[in-house]
Scaffold this motif. Sequence first.
Motif: not given
Length: 281
Positions: A202-221
């Motif tokens: 299983l691979i989920n590109r949408a999940f991974d991309t959202a994780f990368l974005d949020r790790l940078v910009a909203d890590p507390k969230g």
Amino acid sequence: MARITAGVATSHVPAIGAALDQGKAAEPYWAPVFAGYEASKAWIAAEKPDVVILVYNDHASAFSLELIPTFAIGCAAQFAPADEGWGPRPVPVVQGHPELAWHIAQSLILDEFDMTIVNRMDVDHGLTVPLSLMFGQPAEWPVKVIPLAVNVVQYPPPTGNRCFNLGRAIRRAVESFPEDLKVVVFGTGGMSHQLQGPRAGLINRAFDTAFLDRLVADPKGQAQVPHIDYVREAGSEAIELVMWLVMRGALDETVREVCRFYHVPASNTAVGHLILENPAP
Ligand code: DHB
Ligand code: FE
């Protein structure tokens, strides 16, 4: 004093290490993976950290179901590559930094993070593959490494929030070490992957991309996201991503993204990679 200048996140797929060790890095399947780390290798060669705190998980190499530390810190002078079934990887022995490691252990434990102290440990692909991706194939690793192992193999792993707060405590620990040292924190594992059962592959590109974005910009969230969301959306082994939150917790709230890479396929894993810099003091 010692300070954390940057964080590196990367997948740690064992087949990447095997490709490098067996001279297959230029083959069409692997070339795009290694190409994605060229800028990062140049970055770290220029950054020249003295010490890497390498947050990773052991995959039943040093630990087993007999002994499962949630958080363990390697305080030894050296760590040999583990034999994961095909003999140890032909990579240099990892040189530790016992003085800083013991200081961090003391600071974390007095800060109420009950670390397991490890004085003897072999290190598996979770630690050596990120070193290979960032430093290539040198005769000696050009940096001292403090292994920090997180249990993400046997339920229950620590929460994302606990991992994020551990990163903050690591920062306090490093910044109370009197010697002038440049420290980079690595968070490894992930991204989406499942190695067993009906959903293997299983691979989920949408999940991974959202994780990368949020790790940078909203890590507390991102730190509030429960385990079940990782497992359901991105596969059972995607839970390794909580280790990236340790790295992110050790950085400033606002960081500079200097490298990002995402690539499928690489074995059974979506390879993800980030380099984040703390603003200069
Ligand atoms: C693979 C990925 C991992 O993170 C791991 O620990 C073992 C195998 C894989 O994709 O094959
Ligand atoms: Fe893994």
